[in-house]
Motif scaffolding. Structure first.
Motif, PDB file in Angstrom:
ATOM      1  N   UNK A 153       0.838  -1.195   0.000  1.00  0.00           N
ATOM      2  CA  UNK A 153       0.000   0.000   0.000  1.00  0.00           C
ATOM      3  C   UNK A 153       0.876   1.250   0.000  1.00  0.00           C
ATOM      4  N   UNK A 154       1.870   1.241   0.859  1.00  0.00           N
ATOM      5  CA  UNK A 154       2.757   2.398   0.966  1.00  0.00           C
ATOM      6  C   UNK A 154       3.422   2.710  -0.369  1.00  0.00           C
ATOM      7  N   UNK A 155       3.961   1.693  -1.020  1.00  0.00           N
ATOM      8  CA  UNK A 155       4.648   1.940  -2.289  1.00  0.00           C
ATOM      9  C   UNK A 155       3.666   2.316  -3.390  1.00  0.00           C
ATOM     10  N   UNK A 156       2.606   1.540  -3.579  1.00  0.00           N
ATOM     11  CA  UNK A 156       1.675   1.754  -4.693  1.00  0.00           C
ATOM     12  C   UNK A 156       1.132   3.179  -4.704  1.00  0.00           C
ATOM     13  N   UNK A 157       0.726   3.681  -3.546  1.00  0.00           N
ATOM     14  CA  UNK A 157       0.064   4.981  -3.499  1.00  0.00           C
ATOM     15  C   UNK A 157       0.987   6.146  -3.153  1.00  0.00           C
ATOM     16  N   UNK A 168       3.527  10.565 -10.669  1.00  0.00           N
ATOM     17  CA  UNK A 168       3.156  11.373 -11.842  1.00  0.00           C
ATOM     18  C   UNK A 168       1.711  11.848 -11.701  1.00  0.00           C
ATOM     19  N   UNK A 169       0.821  10.958 -11.262  1.00  0.00           N
ATOM     20  CA  UNK A 169      -0.582  11.327 -11.060  1.00  0.00           C
ATOM     21  C   UNK A 169      -0.693  12.412  -9.992  1.00  0.00           C
ATOM     22  N   UNK A 170      -0.035  12.227  -8.833  1.00  0.00           N
ATOM     23  CA  UNK A 170      -0.107  13.228  -7.758  1.00  0.00           C
ATOM     24  C   UNK A 170       0.476  14.561  -8.208  1.00  0.00           C
ATOM     25  N   UNK A 171       1.549  14.523  -8.969  1.00  0.00           N
ATOM     26  CA  UNK A 171       2.159  15.755  -9.477  1.00  0.00           C
ATOM     27  C   UNK A 171       1.183  16.488 -10.401  1.00  0.00           C
ATOM     28  N   UNK A 172       0.513  15.752 -11.255  1.00  0.00           N
ATOM     29  CA  UNK A 172      -0.463  16.369 -12.152  1.00  0.00           C
ATOM     30  C   UNK A 172      -1.608  16.996 -11.357  1.00  0.00           C
ATOM     31  N   UNK A 173      -2.105  16.280 -10.358  1.00  0.00           N
ATOM     32  CA  UNK A 173      -3.200  16.804  -9.542  1.00  0.00           C
ATOM     33  C   UNK A 173      -2.783  18.097  -8.854  1.00  0.00           C
ATOM     34  N   UNK A 174      -1.569  18.150  -8.318  1.00  0.00           N
ATOM     35  CA  UNK A 174      -1.125  19.367  -7.629  1.00  0.00           C
ATOM     36  C   UNK A 174      -1.055  20.551  -8.597  1.00  0.00           C
ATOM     37  N   UNK A 223       0.376  23.100  -3.551  1.00  0.00           N
ATOM     38  CA  UNK A 223       1.774  22.686  -3.458  1.00  0.00           C
ATOM     39  C   UNK A 223       1.915  21.232  -3.896  1.00  0.00           C
ATOM     40  N   UNK A 224       3.146  20.849  -4.234  1.00  0.00           N
ATOM     41  CA  UNK A 224       3.400  19.465  -4.643  1.00  0.00           C
ATOM     42  C   UNK A 224       2.935  18.503  -3.560  1.00  0.00           C
ATOM     43  N   UNK A 225       2.335  17.414  -3.993  1.00  0.00           N
ATOM     44  CA  UNK A 225       1.809  16.425  -3.060  1.00  0.00           C
ATOM     45  C   UNK A 225       2.848  15.337  -2.817  1.00  0.00           C
ATOM     46  N   UNK A 226       3.247  15.189  -1.558  1.00  0.00           N
ATOM     47  CA  UNK A 226       4.158  14.132  -1.142  1.00  0.00           C
ATOM     48  C   UNK A 226       3.518  13.409   0.030  1.00  0.00           C
ATOM     49  N   UNK A 268      -0.367   3.477 -18.096  1.00  0.00           N
ATOM     50  CA  UNK A 268       0.186   4.788 -18.433  1.00  0.00           C
ATOM     51  C   UNK A 268      -0.464   5.830 -17.537  1.00  0.00           C
ATOM     52  N   UNK A 269       0.358   6.663 -16.954  1.00  0.00           N
ATOM     53  CA  UNK A 269      -0.143   7.695 -16.044  1.00  0.00           C
ATOM     54  C   UNK A 269      -1.098   8.644 -16.761  1.00  0.00           C
ATOM     55  N   UNK A 270      -0.833   8.959 -18.036  1.00  0.00           N
ATOM     56  CA  UNK A 270      -1.718   9.883 -18.750  1.00  0.00           C
ATOM     57  C   UNK A 270      -3.123   9.310 -18.917  1.00  0.00           C
ATOM     58  N   UNK A 271      -3.251   7.997 -19.006  1.00  0.00           N
ATOM     59  CA  UNK A 271      -4.577   7.371 -19.089  1.00  0.00           C
ATOM     60  C   UNK A 271      -5.289   7.484 -17.744  1.00  0.00           C
ATOM     61  N   UNK A 272      -4.553   7.257 -16.669  1.00  0.00           N
ATOM     62  CA  UNK A 272      -5.131   7.407 -15.328  1.00  0.00           C
ATOM     63  C   UNK A 272      -5.599   8.852 -15.135  1.00  0.00           C
TER      64      UNK A 272
END
Length: 145
Positions: A32-36, A44-50, A56-59, A109-113
């Motif tokens: 869970x920790x790694x996947x999310x 890449x998904x979290x960066x796009x959302x931010x 701010x960048x999501x970490x 692919x992150x762009x599809x997500x």
């Protein structure tokens, strides 16, 4: 968190799994920790959302951080609710992509997500909020008010 059937959780339940690596990025353990949090694809998904939500960048250090992030990004009102929904939809889509990669050998692919996230989020937000006239163009710019 060991209730989610990742490889890490299955190993704790004495299941033998041959491939322990993350199905999304091939790096790190399927946990869970790694996947999310640590997976390149999720990052890449979290960066796009931010960038999209102009926060701010999501970490994240763990899944709990993801669940609570809407409280710490400086949004309020409808934008905060939209952001909370977007994060939850992103988690679901990352998990769905992980399962497709692991069980169907589908390329992720992150762009599809991200595309699915924007479409699903738009339908959800438009049907659940008072902004029934929200346009797709404004949603894609995260112009909610």
């Amino acid at each position: 968190m060991n209730k989610i059937a990742t490889v890490e959780a299955l190993k704790h339940r004495n299941f033998n799994v041959q491939d322990e690596s993350c199905a999304l990025c091939g790096d790190g353990e399927d946990s869970v920790s790694h996947i999310f949090s640590a997976c390149y694809t999720a990052s890449v998904v979290w960066n796009h959302i931010s960038r999209w939500a102009k926060v701010q960048n999501l970490f994240f250090f763990g899944f709990k951080d993801i669940v609570e992030i809407h409280e710490h990004v400086g949004l309020s009102g409808e934008k905060k609710e939209a952001f909370k929904g977007i994060v939850r939809i992103a988690v679901w889509l990352i998990w769905k992509a992980r399962n497709k990669a692991r069980f169907e050998n589908k390329e992720v692919r992150a762009d599809v997500i991200i595309s699915e996230l924007k479409a699903s989020g738009f339908l959800w937000f438009k049907s659940r909020s008072r902004f029934k006239n929200l346009s797709w163009q404004n949603w894609c710019k995260f112009v909610i008010m």
